[in-house]
Design a protein around this motif. Sequence first.
Motif, PDB file in Angstrom:
ATOM      1  N   ALA A   1      17.594  35.648  24.207  1.00 37.24           N
ATOM      2  CA  ALA A   1      18.776  35.962  24.851  1.00 37.24           C
ATOM      3  C   ALA A   1      18.995  37.360  24.712  1.00 37.24           C
ATOM      4  O   ALA A   1      18.909  38.033  23.592  1.00 37.24           O
ATOM      5  N   VAL A   2      19.379  38.337  25.724  1.00 34.74           N
ATOM      6  CA  VAL A   2      19.755  39.509  25.789  1.00 34.74           C
ATOM      7  C   VAL A   2      21.196  39.589  26.241  1.00 34.74           C
ATOM      8  O   VAL A   2      21.384  39.599  27.407  1.00 34.74           O
ATOM      9  N   GLN A   3      21.967  39.927  25.210  1.00 34.36           N
ATOM     10  CA  GLN A   3      23.636  39.768  25.419  1.00 34.36           C
ATOM     11  C   GLN A   3      23.864  41.135  26.351  1.00 34.36           C
ATOM     12  O   GLN A   3      23.539  42.286  26.183  1.00 34.36           O
ATOM     13  N   PRO A   4      24.435  40.964  27.674  1.00 37.11           N
ATOM     14  CA  PRO A   4      24.817  42.016  28.479  1.00 37.11           C
ATOM     15  C   PRO A   4      26.103  42.847  27.555  1.00 37.11           C
ATOM     16  O   PRO A   4      26.816  42.109  27.029  1.00 37.11           O
ATOM     17  N   MET A   5      26.250  43.929  28.040  1.00 36.49           N
ATOM     18  CA  MET A   5      27.207  44.899  27.555  1.00 36.49           C
ATOM     19  C   MET A   5      28.573  44.527  28.221  1.00 36.49           C
ATOM     20  O   MET A   5      28.517  44.369  29.451  1.00 36.49           O
ATOM     21  N   THR A   6      29.676  44.480  27.420  1.00 36.83           N
ATOM     22  CA  THR A   6      31.111  44.352  28.026  1.00 36.83           C
ATOM     23  C   THR A   6      31.826  45.526  27.895  1.00 36.83           C
ATOM     24  O   THR A   6      31.473  46.498  27.185  1.00 36.83           O
ATOM     25  N   ILE A   7      33.141  45.354  28.454  1.00 39.72           N
ATOM     26  CA  ILE A   7      34.171  46.619  28.068  1.00 39.72           C
ATOM     27  C   ILE A   7      34.468  46.644  26.719  1.00 39.72           C
ATOM     28  O   ILE A   7      34.677  47.656  25.896  1.00 39.72           O
ATOM     29  N   ASP A   8      34.681  45.310  26.156  1.00 39.62           N
ATOM     30  CA  ASP A   8      35.174  45.291  24.845  1.00 39.62           C
ATOM     31  C   ASP A   8      33.995  45.946  23.887  1.00 39.62           C
ATOM     32  O   ASP A   8      34.354  46.619  22.607  1.00 39.62           O
ATOM     33  N   ASP A   9      32.934  45.511  24.121  1.00 42.82           N
ATOM     34  CA  ASP A   9      31.764  46.282  23.362  1.00 42.82           C
ATOM     35  C   ASP A   9      31.859  47.603  23.318  1.00 42.82           C
ATOM     36  O   ASP A   9      31.840  48.606  22.043  1.00 42.82           O
ATOM     37  N   VAL A  10      32.187  48.549  24.541  1.00 46.98           N
ATOM     38  CA  VAL A  10      32.218  49.680  24.620  1.00 46.98           C
ATOM     39  C   VAL A  10      33.585  50.185  23.810  1.00 46.98           C
ATOM     40  O   VAL A  10      33.636  51.240  22.925  1.00 46.98           O
ATOM     41  N   VAL A  11      34.630  49.657  23.838  1.00 45.73           N
ATOM     42  CA  VAL A  11      35.650  50.144  23.191  1.00 45.73           C
ATOM     43  C   VAL A  11      35.670  49.944  21.700  1.00 45.73           C
ATOM     44  O   VAL A  11      36.169  50.840  20.737  1.00 45.73           O
ATOM     45  N   VAL A  12      34.955  48.708  21.116  1.00 50.49           N
ATOM     46  CA  VAL A  12      34.751  48.695  19.757  1.00 50.49           C
ATOM     47  C   VAL A  12      33.857  49.729  19.486  1.00 50.49           C
ATOM     48  O   VAL A  12      34.155  50.536  18.276  1.00 50.49           O
ATOM     49  N   LYS A  13      32.624  50.308  20.040  1.00 49.48           N
ATOM     50  CA  LYS A  13      31.718  51.402  19.491  1.00 49.48           C
ATOM     51  C   LYS A  13      32.567  52.593  19.730  1.00 49.48           C
ATOM     52  O   LYS A  13      32.069  53.401  18.627  1.00 49.48           O
ATOM     53  N   THR A  14      33.334  52.828  20.548  1.00 49.74           N
ATOM     54  CA  THR A  14      34.023  54.234  20.722  1.00 49.74           C
ATOM     55  C   THR A  14      35.098  54.189  19.718  1.00 49.74           C
ATOM     56  O   THR A  14      34.982  55.309  18.867  1.00 49.74           O
TER      57      THR A  14
END
Length: 284
Positions: A63-76
Amino acid sequence: MKTSNPVLSRLGQAAERERAAGYGPAGQPAYGQQPGYGQPAYGQPAYGEPYPTATGYPASPPAVQPMTIDDVVVKTVTVLGITGISAAAAWALIPDALVGPAWIGAALVGLVLGLVISFSRMANPALVVTYAVIEGVFVGMISKFFETLYSGIVVQAVIATFGVFFLMAILYRARVIRATKKFTRIMIAVMGGLFAVMLINLVLALFGVNTGLRDSGPLGIIFSLVCIVVASLSFILNFNEIEEGVRMGLPQRYSWTAAFGILVGLIWLYIEVLRLLSFLQGDD
């Protein structure tokens, strides 16, 4: 999935290569196929059929997990935290006599890393984290320098920077400002022009030529204001890239690339605000 944004086009092409073998969430068709249409990729089972394994039991494809807004917030938040810790450590540990060399060295290394990340066709979390550390040293040194001249200026610049960032987020969310094709083209051209002007000004300064762009005179203040406006509007491009990236289903690790874009904009805006505040305070 087509987009007029060159960054998203590049990332989308990289993501497509990653999924070209049909790797997607379990039970879903290969990337670019619709259920019931087309032929399965070479060496891959048809849609709905299980993947064979050495034991003979069926298994789901990787599985290739798609990017989410939450992912971007956490990484930022992560890269901002790393930058802040690095800046605080540099401020406390690097002696005053080495502020200048550390400032210049971090700026040069950060510039090279930033270009590598920007033109890379693959998301590289390690490079983004390294960039955050290096930029933390740069931010720490330039902040220490200005704070010794104007007490309290760093806190003012930090508040103003994040205030502008959240304002732009609200304006984008309300669709007051939109990243149209024309807006994107103009912004890319203006940012490229400003970068070229600043680079030329730096080279001239090394040879003793003062253009006045970075002085406290009227020209310097106007140039800083222009940079602040452009840096602020660059967040609209970042927000649009994130929104479109989520819609396109880019892999999860590309959230690091999105976080990198926001970090670059915040650091640029902070430096310009810091410089403008120093101009307005004068020599008092």
